[in-house]
Design an enzyme around this catalytic site. Structure first.
Site, short mmCIF file in Angstrom:
data_model
loop_
_atom_site.label_atom_id
_atom_site.label_comp_id
_atom_site.label_asym_id
_atom_site.label_seq_id
_atom_site.Cartn_x
_atom_site.Cartn_y
_atom_site.Cartn_z
N GLY A 249 -29.28 -24.28 -3.73
CA GLY A 249 -27.88 -24.36 -3.30
C GLY A 249 -27.45 -25.79 -3.03
O GLY A 249 -26.57 -26.31 -3.71
N ASP A 250 -28.07 -26.44 -2.02
CA ASP A 250 -27.72 -27.83 -1.73
C ASP A 250 -28.98 -28.69 -1.76
O ASP A 250 -29.12 -29.63 -1.00
CB ASP A 250 -27.00 -27.94 -0.38
CG ASP A 250 -27.85 -27.43 0.77
OD1 ASP A 250 -28.91 -26.82 0.50
OD2 ASP A 250 -27.47 -27.64 1.94
N GLU A 251 -29.91 -28.33 -2.63
CA GLU A 251 -31.16 -29.08 -2.76
C GLU A 251 -31.24 -29.70 -4.15
O GLU A 251 -30.95 -29.05 -5.15
CB GLU A 251 -32.36 -28.15 -2.59
CG GLU A 251 -32.46 -27.51 -1.22
CD GLU A 251 -33.36 -26.29 -1.24
OE1 GLU A 251 -34.35 -26.30 -1.97
OE2 GLU A 251 -33.00 -25.31 -0.55
#
Lengths: 351, 209
Positions: A249-251
């Site tokens: 997701g936000d990696e």
């Protein structure tokens, strides 16, 4: 020459047509005499009734559904040309509709149809093409229903195949649809190649800070805009030969090929964090986030597996998080213990 | 998915026709045979979608490949396709739709002129030839097949033979390709309307027949 005077009664009465002719025109009609009893039944109607209808009186013949209140021949005659909906007492399962006209002998002629029950009726009574007058569009309608169902089934199969193709294509794709970066699948494959060819390289794990807050308060569109901006920053701070991937997701993960100088890597990471922290205008608001970074270096002729390296980079990332986020850490021997000690004191940062 | 074989305009063949040919080969000669044919004809991917349109040169290439593989003239292959459409269990919807024409093979013949309209109700974008039945007395008929895709005449021939069997009628047929300015036609001799016990047909779609 004087024309013979036609008797109006004879002209207008059913007597003008022989019963056999009426049967052909209206195979589903029935005639009721003035005394209220059925005197003639068309061949198809006769076929669908389990008992002969001839001789039955009104009550034994039918129960009228609409218009309500029709209880006898007088009521039927009064319906004159209007639609009558009813159930035959002998076949109460199949609702029918009919058109009723009064006859001059004081009786009535009722022409029947199955209405919307037609598909179940033809099945139930095993009716064939010959059971309907050729002007009756029942056969054409049954044909159409079946043709359209077959076409719809083909269409449904096509949609399923297209859906399958789409899922397969997505699974086989190597890029992330939102940012255009490589995806986890591509990253894993590139990492394996780096390990196999033995050249030195570095793995960088980047986790956004405060991203969830942006998503929750400003909505998904703002979140998507942030991810696109981060992707642009990461691309700008890396070389074409490095691989930048969005792995979650936000990696994000980056492979730096033949670039293992610790000081330079920390400089790059610092620049990335600084750019990521620049507020991104979104409508009247601004999205403000940061990033934590962990780096693991592989110095050629590796004994580490892919999983080992990713674990080391993750450990360094946790160290950055525990140290207060917005910073980068290079993995070093023993960092696991330090992270574990911190984890015992503090809740583990989100993974 | 590659759609180099798909085109939007020009000389097109409805996918349903191509799909019928494909299913005929697969159901009659097996998947391997079809894959050979598709490879020879340059069809990639090796399948037709019945709801799309294709360049009709592709149809001709596929027919040519089948003809070579089966060592049969193209007309015979097309007749077999027609028979397949009426008799195979995978295509029983087609047999059913044709049997809506009437209770006897005579009714069916009489309704042939309407067949293109009926096809249009079922598949509005399928180009189907115009049919005209000419009665010549003594059980002799001539069915004219006019316009679009001359190959249809052989498919119709095969389908009609199978349908005559289905009705239990004894019919002799001979197809004639269009020559010069003359349309193709099928000569029919209806020897007996009820020669054998036909297959059952019930109007209800839920019925097995």
């Amino acid at each position: 020459m004087a024309l013979p005077r036609l008797d109006a009664q004879a002209l207008m009465g059913a007597a003008l047509l022989a019963p056999a002719a009426l049967d052909r025109l209206m195979p589903m009609h029935l005639q009721i005499a003035a005394d209220g009893h059925v005197v003639h039944v068309g061949p198809t109607l006769g076929q669908v009734s389990p008992v002969p209808l001839e001789g039955l009186g009104f009550k034994a013949l039918m129960g009228v559904l609409q218009p309500r209140g029709i209880q006898d021949l007088a009521g039927l005659r009064a319906a004159d040309g209007g639609q009558v909906r009813f159930r035959l007492a002998t076949e109460p399962e199949i609702p029918m509709k009919g058109l009723c006209v009064p006859t001059h002998d004081g009786g009535a002629l009722l022409n029947l149809s199955f209405g919307y029950a037609v598909t179940s009726a033809v099945e139930h009574f095993h009716l064939t093409c010959g059971d309907f007058a050729c002007t009756d569009l029942t056969i054409e309608m049954l044909f159409l229903i079946e043709a359209k169902s077959a076409a719809q089934e083909e269409q449904r199969k096509l949609n399923m195949r297209l859906q399958g193709d789409k899922q397969r294509a997505e699974a086989e794709a190597l890029s992330d649809g939102l940012t255009g970066l490589a995806n986890r699948r591509a990253f894993d494959a590139a990492l394996m190649r780096c390990i196999e060819n033995g050249a030195p390289f570095a793995v960088m794990q980047i986790d956004l800070d405060f991203f969830k807050a942006v998503n929750d308060t400003l909505g998904h569109a703002a979140g998507d805009a942030v991810l696109a901006k981060v992707a642009a920053v990461l691309k700008k701070e890396t070389r074409a030969s490095d691989l930048v991937a969005r792995v979650g997701g936000d990696e994000f993960s980056i492979l730096f090929v033949r670039f293992v100088d610790v000081g330079s890597l920390l400089d790059v990471a610092g620049r990335m964090i600084a750019h990521i922290e620049e507020p991104l205008p979104f409508g009247k608001q601004a999205c403000e986030i940061s990033a934590s970074i962990g780096i693991a270096v592989a110095q050629g002729a590796h004994s580490d597996t892919a999983a080992d390296l990713v674990h080391k980079a993750d450990t360094a990332l946790y160290a950055s998080k525990f140290a207060g986020r917005r910073q980068a850490t290079i993995y070093s021997q023993g960092l696991e213990e330090e992270v574990a000690r911190n984890a015992a004191d503090l809740p583990l940062p989100r993974q | 998915m590659s759609h180099n074989s798909y085109i939007a305009v020009g000389d097109i063949m409805h996918g349903l026709v191509n799909r019928s040919i494909e299913c005929f080969v697969r159901d009659t000669y097996g998947q391997m045979a079809w894959e050979d044919v598709a490879r020879c004809a340059g069809l990639e991917p090796a399948t037709f979608e019945s709801m799309l349109h294709y360049d009709d040169r592709l149809t001709h290439a596929v027919l040519e490949a089948i003809s070579q593989r089966l060592n049969k003239p193209r007309e015979a292959v097309l007749e077999d396709v027609g028979t397949y459409l009426v008799t195979h269990s995978n295509t029983k919807a087609i047999r059913r739709l044709l049997r809506f024409s009437g209770d006897s093979f005579g009714d069916f013949l009489a309704s042939l002129d309407d067949l293109p309209e009926r096809v249009k109700l079922a598949v509005p974008d399928l180009e189907f030839p115009r049919l005209e039945l000419e009665e010549r007395g003594n059980g002799q008929f001539c069915l004219w097949v006019r316009g679009a895709h001359a190959e249809f005449i052989w498919v119709i021939c095969g389908a009609m033979r199978a349908l005559a069997d289905d009705y239990g009628a004894l019919v002799l047929m001979e197809g004639h390709d269009p020559v010069g300015g003359t349309d193709g036609f099928i000569e029919l001799h209806l020897a007996a309307l009820s020669f054998a016990e036909g297959n059952a047909f019930s109007l209800g779609a839920g019925g097995a027949n």
